[in-house]
Design a protein around this motif. Structure first.
Motif, PDB file in Angstrom:
ATOM      1  N   LYS A 120       0.858  -1.177   0.000  1.00  0.00           N
ATOM      2  CA  LYS A 120       0.000   0.000   0.000  1.00  0.00           C
ATOM      3  C   LYS A 120       0.898   1.232   0.000  1.00  0.00           C
ATOM      4  O   LYS A 120       1.631   1.475   0.959  1.00  0.00           O
ATOM      5  CB  LYS A 120      -0.930  -0.019   1.206  1.00  0.00           C
ATOM      6  N   ALA A 121       0.836   2.003  -1.090  1.00  0.00           N
ATOM      7  CA  ALA A 121       1.791   3.084  -1.268  1.00  0.00           C
ATOM      8  C   ALA A 121       1.415   4.337  -0.495  1.00  0.00           C
ATOM      9  O   ALA A 121       2.274   5.119  -0.112  1.00  0.00           O
ATOM     10  CB  ALA A 121       1.911   3.422  -2.760  1.00  0.00           C
ATOM     11  N   GLN A 148      -6.215   5.434  17.544  1.00  0.00           N
ATOM     12  CA  GLN A 148      -5.872   5.599  16.134  1.00  0.00           C
ATOM     13  C   GLN A 148      -4.809   4.603  15.717  1.00  0.00           C
ATOM     14  O   GLN A 148      -4.851   4.043  14.618  1.00  0.00           O
ATOM     15  CB  GLN A 148      -5.371   7.029  15.870  1.00  0.00           C
ATOM     16  N   VAL A 149      -3.840   4.386  16.600  1.00  0.00           N
ATOM     17  CA  VAL A 149      -2.782   3.423  16.286  1.00  0.00           C
ATOM     18  C   VAL A 149      -3.354   2.024  16.140  1.00  0.00           C
ATOM     19  O   VAL A 149      -3.039   1.290  15.192  1.00  0.00           O
ATOM     20  CB  VAL A 149      -1.693   3.450  17.380  1.00  0.00           C
ATOM     21  N   VAL A 150      -4.217   1.627  17.060  1.00  0.00           N
ATOM     22  CA  VAL A 150      -4.788   0.284  17.025  1.00  0.00           C
ATOM     23  C   VAL A 150      -5.738   0.128  15.848  1.00  0.00           C
ATOM     24  O   VAL A 150      -5.733  -0.885  15.146  1.00  0.00           O
ATOM     25  CB  VAL A 150      -5.512  -0.028  18.355  1.00  0.00           C
ATOM     26  N   ASP A 151      -6.566   1.178  15.601  1.00  0.00           N
ATOM     27  CA  ASP A 151      -7.509   1.099  14.482  1.00  0.00           C
ATOM     28  C   ASP A 151      -6.807   1.151  13.145  1.00  0.00           C
ATOM     29  O   ASP A 151      -7.324   0.683  12.139  1.00  0.00           O
ATOM     30  CB  ASP A 151      -8.525   2.240  14.565  1.00  0.00           C
ATOM     31  N   LEU A 178      -6.983   4.231   3.959  1.00  0.00           N
ATOM     32  CA  LEU A 178      -5.795   5.038   4.171  1.00  0.00           C
ATOM     33  C   LEU A 178      -5.143   4.592   5.478  1.00  0.00           C
ATOM     34  O   LEU A 178      -5.363   5.168   6.534  1.00  0.00           O
ATOM     35  CB  LEU A 178      -6.176   6.523   4.248  1.00  0.00           C
ATOM     36  N   PRO A 179      -4.334   3.560   5.435  1.00  0.00           N
ATOM     37  CA  PRO A 179      -3.822   2.970   6.670  1.00  0.00           C
ATOM     38  C   PRO A 179      -2.753   3.831   7.331  1.00  0.00           C
ATOM     39  O   PRO A 179      -2.133   4.691   6.701  1.00  0.00           O
ATOM     40  CB  PRO A 179      -3.220   1.645   6.195  1.00  0.00           C
ATOM     41  N   LEU A 180      -2.561   3.579   8.604  1.00  0.00           N
ATOM     42  CA  LEU A 180      -1.469   4.194   9.357  1.00  0.00           C
ATOM     43  C   LEU A 180      -0.223   3.361   9.084  1.00  0.00           C
ATOM     44  O   LEU A 180      -0.146   2.199   9.450  1.00  0.00           O
ATOM     45  CB  LEU A 180      -1.793   4.195  10.845  1.00  0.00           C
ATOM     46  N   VAL A 181       0.753   3.936   8.380  1.00  0.00           N
ATOM     47  CA  VAL A 181       1.911   3.154   7.967  1.00  0.00           C
ATOM     48  C   VAL A 181       3.101   3.321   8.903  1.00  0.00           C
ATOM     49  O   VAL A 181       4.041   2.543   8.858  1.00  0.00           O
ATOM     50  CB  VAL A 181       2.340   3.526   6.529  1.00  0.00           C
ATOM     51  N   GLU A 182       3.079   4.348   9.753  1.00  0.00           N
ATOM     52  CA  GLU A 182       4.262   4.600  10.580  1.00  0.00           C
ATOM     53  C   GLU A 182       3.875   5.413  11.805  1.00  0.00           C
ATOM     54  O   GLU A 182       3.019   6.294  11.749  1.00  0.00           O
ATOM     55  CB  GLU A 182       5.314   5.355   9.763  1.00  0.00           C
ATOM     56  N   ALA A 239      -0.743  -6.172   6.594  1.00  0.00           N
ATOM     57  CA  ALA A 239      -1.581  -6.507   7.744  1.00  0.00           C
ATOM     58  C   ALA A 239      -0.720  -6.958   8.922  1.00  0.00           C
ATOM     59  O   ALA A 239      -1.004  -6.621  10.080  1.00  0.00           O
ATOM     60  CB  ALA A 239      -2.591  -7.592   7.370  1.00  0.00           C
ATOM     61  N   ALA A 240       0.347  -7.721   8.626  1.00  0.00           N
ATOM     62  CA  ALA A 240       1.245  -8.176   9.700  1.00  0.00           C
ATOM     63  C   ALA A 240       1.941  -6.985  10.355  1.00  0.00           C
ATOM     64  O   ALA A 240       2.079  -6.925  11.579  1.00  0.00           O
ATOM     65  CB  ALA A 240       2.268  -9.153   9.136  1.00  0.00           C
ATOM     66  N   ALA A 241       2.383  -6.012   9.534  1.00  0.00           N
ATOM     67  CA  ALA A 241       3.040  -4.827  10.094  1.00  0.00           C
ATOM     68  C   ALA A 241       2.062  -4.009  10.933  1.00  0.00           C
ATOM     69  O   ALA A 241       2.414  -3.484  11.996  1.00  0.00           O
ATOM     70  CB  ALA A 241       3.617  -3.975   8.962  1.00  0.00           C
ATOM     71  N   ALA A 242       0.817  -3.898  10.459  1.00  0.00           N
ATOM     72  CA  ALA A 242      -0.198  -3.143  11.209  1.00  0.00           C
ATOM     73  C   ALA A 242      -0.505  -3.819  12.539  1.00  0.00           C
ATOM     74  O   ALA A 242      -0.684  -3.149  13.564  1.00  0.00           O
ATOM     75  CB  ALA A 242      -1.468  -3.005  10.371  1.00  0.00           C
ATOM     76  N   LEU A 243      -0.572  -5.148  12.534  1.00  0.00           N
ATOM     77  CA  LEU A 243      -0.852  -5.867  13.784  1.00  0.00           C
ATOM     78  C   LEU A 243       0.303  -5.702  14.768  1.00  0.00           C
ATOM     79  O   LEU A 243       0.083  -5.506  15.968  1.00  0.00           O
ATOM     80  CB  LEU A 243      -1.100  -7.349  13.497  1.00  0.00           C
ATOM     81  N   LYS A 244       1.520  -5.778  14.260  1.00  0.00           N
ATOM     82  CA  LYS A 244       2.680  -5.604  15.144  1.00  0.00           C
ATOM     83  C   LYS A 244       2.686  -4.206  15.748  1.00  0.00           C
ATOM     84  O   LYS A 244       3.000  -4.025  16.927  1.00  0.00           O
ATOM     85  CB  LYS A 244       3.964  -5.854  14.357  1.00  0.00           C
ATOM     86  N   ARG A 245       2.304  -3.227  14.934  1.00  0.00           N
ATOM     87  CA  ARG A 245       2.258  -1.854  15.437  1.00  0.00           C
ATOM     88  C   ARG A 245       1.147  -1.684  16.475  1.00  0.00           C
ATOM     89  O   ARG A 245       1.308  -0.998  17.481  1.00  0.00           O
ATOM     90  CB  ARG A 245       2.029  -0.895  14.264  1.00  0.00           C
ATOM     91  N   ALA A 246      -0.006  -2.338  16.237  1.00  0.00           N
ATOM     92  CA  ALA A 246      -1.138  -2.208  17.154  1.00  0.00           C
ATOM     93  C   ALA A 246      -0.880  -2.899  18.484  1.00  0.00           C
ATOM     94  O   ALA A 246      -1.311  -2.428  19.538  1.00  0.00           O
ATOM     95  CB  ALA A 246      -2.395  -2.770  16.500  1.00  0.00           C
ATOM     96  N   THR A 247      -0.177  -4.035  18.449  1.00  0.00           N
ATOM     97  CA  THR A 247       0.048  -4.798  19.688  1.00  0.00           C
ATOM     98  C   THR A 247       1.389  -4.465  20.339  1.00  0.00           C
ATOM     99  O   THR A 247       1.582  -4.729  21.527  1.00  0.00           O
ATOM    100  CB  THR A 247       0.003  -6.309  19.405  1.00  0.00           C
ATOM    101  N   GLY A 248       2.311  -3.877  19.561  1.00  0.00           N
ATOM    102  CA  GLY A 248       3.654  -3.608  20.059  1.00  0.00           C
ATOM    103  C   GLY A 248       3.716  -2.871  21.386  1.00  0.00           C
ATOM    104  O   GLY A 248       4.520  -3.220  22.256  1.00  0.00           O
TER     105      GLY A 248
END
Length: 989
Positions: free
Chosen positions: A353-354, A451-454, A460-464, A715-724
């Motif tokens: 997702k660019a 916002q981080v978890v969602d 328009l995903p949260l990429v960072e 999706a894996a990166a988003a999950l790691k960010r949400a649970t990190g």
């Protein structure tokens, strides 16, 4: 569930059970014979009920049980409804598995990964849809086979048959749901119409049967359809045609698409087409490489018609395409080719997702204020913080003007600041809409965390999350909170010294507690989760008493009632109760500990009085479930779940009971937060911070299915960010975490059979193979397991197989090697753990070794009381005399601290690496000061060596292949079993 024994003739009963199921399919209900884990009293309750099995000696036994049979045409709809969680009933692992399989079947149907077929059912020609499993779909199919719960195949048909039949029915049902309209319009074919016309109509009709079809016509049409299906699977061979896309050089618009041959098993084996035409050979390919390449390109042209340009060349090697054509290849052709089993290699940025958002936060605390001071002043999730959201394309932040220019160009594939990115129209529209909104301002810390978890906004995903964000929230969102925040020193009342990484863990736990958040301390086994938790309790009490955590805390009795911290409820497996009790007495003697377990536990008002005078209440998962209503009446400061994988299934009574206990904060301790699937992580996270990851259904749709089924990296990166922010995970193999843990040296000890063992081994093979060949279903499965057990017993010792009480010396190669090794260990003044999976063998071995060595040989097995078990552990850990500790693998594989041993011997192998590693870690853990020697005994030339070789070849997949023990071997063919069981002449000494 009521069940009647089906003793005596499981094979015939199983057949009768299947007949019963066939009748039930017409009538809706009936009975079937299933092979279930059982004791003498009856089938063992499902693990999800939380009810412990009554009795001992669990084994597989046939039982006739009532069943409700759902016709294949209705299975999809039923499983779709059952996939939704309910408060009225509990879904077991097999039902959840079937629901996921139904989702996989729907996905295949939606993507067109199916072909129409003509089959015969009950003697009648029938139109059916069948899946086409190639490429990634074939890999997913194999994963479903490896992960099938034993109860799904309880009818005895085996993994392969059960999975194939189930998926066939579900794909057929899914195909009819996505194609409700007739394939060909016009008059519906009548009973006298040509068979092909009737067959096409039946593919979407309510009745798929074709009664009265002439056999010759059926054979002719079926042959053509079978050839079609076979051709669709040809791309799934050992060697496949591969396509590789190259970016254009700067200032050009010419992309390159290279053709090649590639190994399906080892993608690093790659032969470009130019080398094929130059005479290059491909390892292991019997046919001519050029013929294989042309045949593959010919099949691929149906999915990528543009290939016809390259095939005009007699020796096609690559083709040039422009940017628009490259985008078409990326968007349409590449996914189709991959799904069909072709190799596709794309640039690293492809498919990502660019467009996304980057979040930066800044706290409002005055400069120079420490993190702890901010927390002490009342900082929490309601505190206002400054935030900013920036638009990101590729790896760089872009302005609104740059974004508008990209949208104006309407080019889906563009180079932004030297990097190619694929722009999705929907995301571009969302980004343009986003720039008109307020992208900076103030929010509460809790709103930012949400916002981080969602993950940002729809499309328009949260990429960072900016790792340079400051303050408490910045520490939390950075994913490096334990390393960045101001450390909390080891409490002075802690009797011992915390290692640096443990102090960082204490700081992180203390930090989350101040914010009112729960967390998962997921440190590797042996890194001291217990010590970190106890130090947290001491630090809290010292702080609450108005002193610094490093200061000595006053005696608990002197604490005024209005300033006491509410007690902590610690829930753990029964095997760890004594360990927690002893560790608390050792590290935190000032804590008042009460163990609430067993028949003598206090009840009623006495319980509440006891809790009021306790700092920590230790109980078991079983007791917490039974005493839930009492525990709910206490205002707990914290609930801690040790070995939190015990609540990984959110629907179990045990898990629901633990969630229902009220507490200000919650802490999960586990070295394995995800054992099988991501739903387990959701369950543990939902315990720690209820609702933080949203409902289970949303989590499954957003994270679990994309990651587990489609390997979605975003999706894996988003999950790691949400649970990190809520998970702290360190590995003891990481030398940056702990540099002074001794080494674990593993080795295989090869043993030969005696002549007596070899004779017995060969006799068992011949006898059991004849029984296996003449059986099927449940009976065959039982015979294979029985053969394996007998052969492993022979490898141990003839007396283990014969059970005749005969003498032990000089009859077993393994025992002779163990005697030599044990003598060396005792002579060196060391201690050793010896694991066996057979309690009956341990009972024979213990007195023999004790007499042979004239040294203590302790023996721990499942039949011991808790008090006796604790006495043995205490003696082994504290007695200076060299000794051996013989342990049953099932009874002692987890929950024990046996660091007095620096040798571990696996006398007979349990073919599950995770189980063996857990047993080894009884000695290889914090507190171990010497290198640990791990020896795995294997009889050469026997099934032990061959199974070990199979596991080594598939080491990356070992946990999934043999994760359920040894049941996977029962699905091997008779020829494969004959090869596995065959005795090599080199096995005999």
């Amino acid at each position: 569930m009521s069940a009647e024994s089906a003793e005596g003739g499981a094979g015939s009963e199983g057949s009768a059970g299947r007949d019963g199921e066939a009748r039930a399919g017409r009538e809706g209900a009936g009975t079937a014979v299933l092979l279930l884990p059982s004791t003498a009293r009856g089938p063992v309750p499902s693990p999800e009920t939380g009810i412990e099995a009554a009795g001992r000696g669990i084994k597989l036994s046939p039982w006739r049980v009532p069943v409700l049979v759902v016709p294949g045409s209705e299975a999809m709809a039923v499983l779709g409804e059952l996939a939704e969680p309910s408060d009225d009933w509990l879904a077991s692992s097999d039902l959840r598995y079937l629901c996921v399989l139904a989702g996989y079947a729907c996905d295949l149907a939606r993507r067109g990964r199916m072909l129409p077929q003509l089959v015969t059912e009950d003697g009648v020609a029938t139109a059916r849809w069948r899946p086409v499993l190639t490429g990634a779909d074939a890999a997913t199919y194999r994963d479903f086979g490896a992960g099938m719960p034993p109860s799904v195949r309880a009818a005895g048909d085996g993994v392969a048959v059960t999975l194939r039949n189930g998926l066939d029915h579900l794909v057929d049902s899914g195909a009819r749901s996505v194609m409700p309209e007739r394939i060909l319009h016009g008059h519906r074919a009548g009973p006298r119409a040509p068979l092909p016309d009737r067959w096409i109509a039946a593919l979407t009709a309510d009745d798929p049967t074709l009664p009265g079809a002439r056999p010759a016509e059926v054979r002719e049409l079926r042959q053509a359809l079978d050839d079609w299906l076979r051709a669709a699977h040809e791309a799934n061979g050992p060697v496949r045609v591969s396509f590789r896309l190259f970016e254009p050089e700067p200032d050009t618009d010419e992309w390159g698409l290279e053709f090649a041959l590639q190994s399906a098993e080892d993608p690093s084996l790659y032969l470009p087409a130019e080398e094929v035409w130059a005479g290059g050979r491909f390892p292991g390919l019997p046919a001519r490489p050029d013929e294989t390449l042309l045949a593959g390109l010919g099949r691929a042209i149906r999915l990528f018609p543009q290939l016809h340009v390259a095939l005009r060349d007699q020796e096609p090697g690559r083709m040039a395409i422009d940017t628009a054509e490259a985008h078409e290849f990326l968007r349409s052709a590449a996914p189709l080719l991959q799904a069909a089993g072709f190799g596709v290699q794309l640039p690293a940025w492809a498919g990502r997702k660019a467009v996304g958002l980057k979040l930066t936060t800044r706290s409002r605390k005055p400069k120079g204020t420490s993190t702890r001071a901010a927390a002490d002043s009342g900082f929490g999730l309601q505190e206002l913080v400054d935030f900013r959201l920036d638009l990101v394309i590729g790896d760089g932040v872009v302005s609104a003007e740059e974004l508008a220019e990209l949208a104006r160009l309407k080019v889906p594939l563009v180079r932004v600041r030297g990097q190619w990115v694929e722009l999705d129209d929907r995301q571009l529209r969302a980004a343009l809409k986003a720039v008109t909104k307020r992208r900076e301002g103030e929010l509460t810390a809790g709103e930012v965390l949400r916002q981080v978890v969602d993950g940002g906004e729809e499309d328009l995903p949260l990429v960072e999350v900016d790792a340079d964000a400051d303050g408490m929230l910045g520490d939390l969102l950075s994913g490096q909170a334990a390393d960045r925040m101001e450390p909390v020193p080891t409490p002075a009342s802690f009797q011992g010294a915390l290692r640096p990484y443990q102090e960082r863990g204490l700081s992180w736990l203390h930090f989350l507690t101040r914010l009112g958040l729960g967390g998962i301390l997921a440190d590797d086994m042996g890194l001291g989760k217990t010590a970190q938790t106890l130090s947290l309790l001491l630090a809290e009490r010292a702080t609450t008493h108005g002193t610094d955590p490093s200061a000595t805390a006053p005696a608990p009795a002197a604490i005024p009632s209005h300033r006491r911290i509410n007690p902590t409820l610690l829930i753990c497996p029964m095997s760890l109760v004594s360990n927690w009790q002893k560790e608390a007495a050792r590290f935190a003697p000032s804590l008042r500990v009460y163990v609430h377990h067993g028949g003598t536990r206090v009840r009623g008002d006495d319980f509440f009085d006891t809790v009021d005078n306790s700092d920590v209440v230790i109980t078991t998962y079983g007791t917490a479930t039974r005493d839930l209503e009492t525990l709910k009446k206490v205002d707990w400061g914290r609930v801690v779940c040790d070995e939190a994988q015990a609540i990984k299934n959110s629907g179990t009574r045990q898990s629901q009971a633990v969630r229902a206990v009220p507490a200000r904060t919650r802490l999960a301790l586990t070295g394995t937060p995800v054992e099988n699937h991501l739903a387990e992580l959701w369950s543990i996270m939902d315990f720690c911070n209820p609702g933080i990851l949203g409902p289970a259904k949303r989590f499954r749709r957003r994270f679990q299915e994309p990651i587990e089924i489609h390997q979605d990296e975003d999706a894996a990166a988003a999950l790691k960010r949400a649970t990190g922010p809520f998970v702290l995970r360190r590995l003891k193999t990481d030398k940056t975490i702990i540099s002074d843990l001794p080494e674990k040296n593993e080795m295989k000890v090869w043993c030969t059979l005696t002549a007596e063992q070899a004779t017995l081994y060969q006799a068992v093979v011949e006898d059991m193979l004849s029984e296996i060949e003449g059986s099927e279903g449940i009976q065959r499965r039982g015979n294979v397991l029985a053969a394996m057990t007998k052969l492993k017993q022979v490898c141990n010792h003839p007396a283990h197989l014969l059970k005749d009480g005969s003498r032990l010396p000089a009859r077993s190669g393994k025992l002779a090697r163990l005697e030599e090794l044990a003598e060396e260990i005792i002579e060196d003044g060391d201690k050793a753990l010896i694991f066996t999976q057979y309690a009956e063998w341990g009972a024979l071995l213990q007195p023999y070794l004790a007499a042979h060595l004239d040294r203590p040989v302790l023996w721990l097995h499942g039949g011991l009381s808790k008090a006796k078990r604790d006495d043995l552990v205490e003696r082994f850990q504290n007695d200076d005399e060299p000794m051996l500790f013989l342990l049953s693998l099932k009874a002692a594989g987890t929950g024990l601290n046996l660091t007095a041993a620096n040798h571990v011997v696996h006398f007979d192998r349990w073919w599950n690496p995770a189980v063996e590693n857990q047993a080894t870690d009884r000695a290889f853990r914090i507190g171990q000061s010497r290198n640990v020697q791990v020896r795995k005994f294997i009889c050469t030339g026997t099934l032990e060596e061959k199974i070990d070789a199979m596991i080594e070849r598939k080491k990356a997949l070992a946990s999934s292949v043999v994760g359920t023990g040894e049941d996977w071997i029962t699905d091997l063919s008779t020829d494969q079993l004959r090869e596995l069981f065959a005795l090599d002449p080199a096995a005999v000494r």
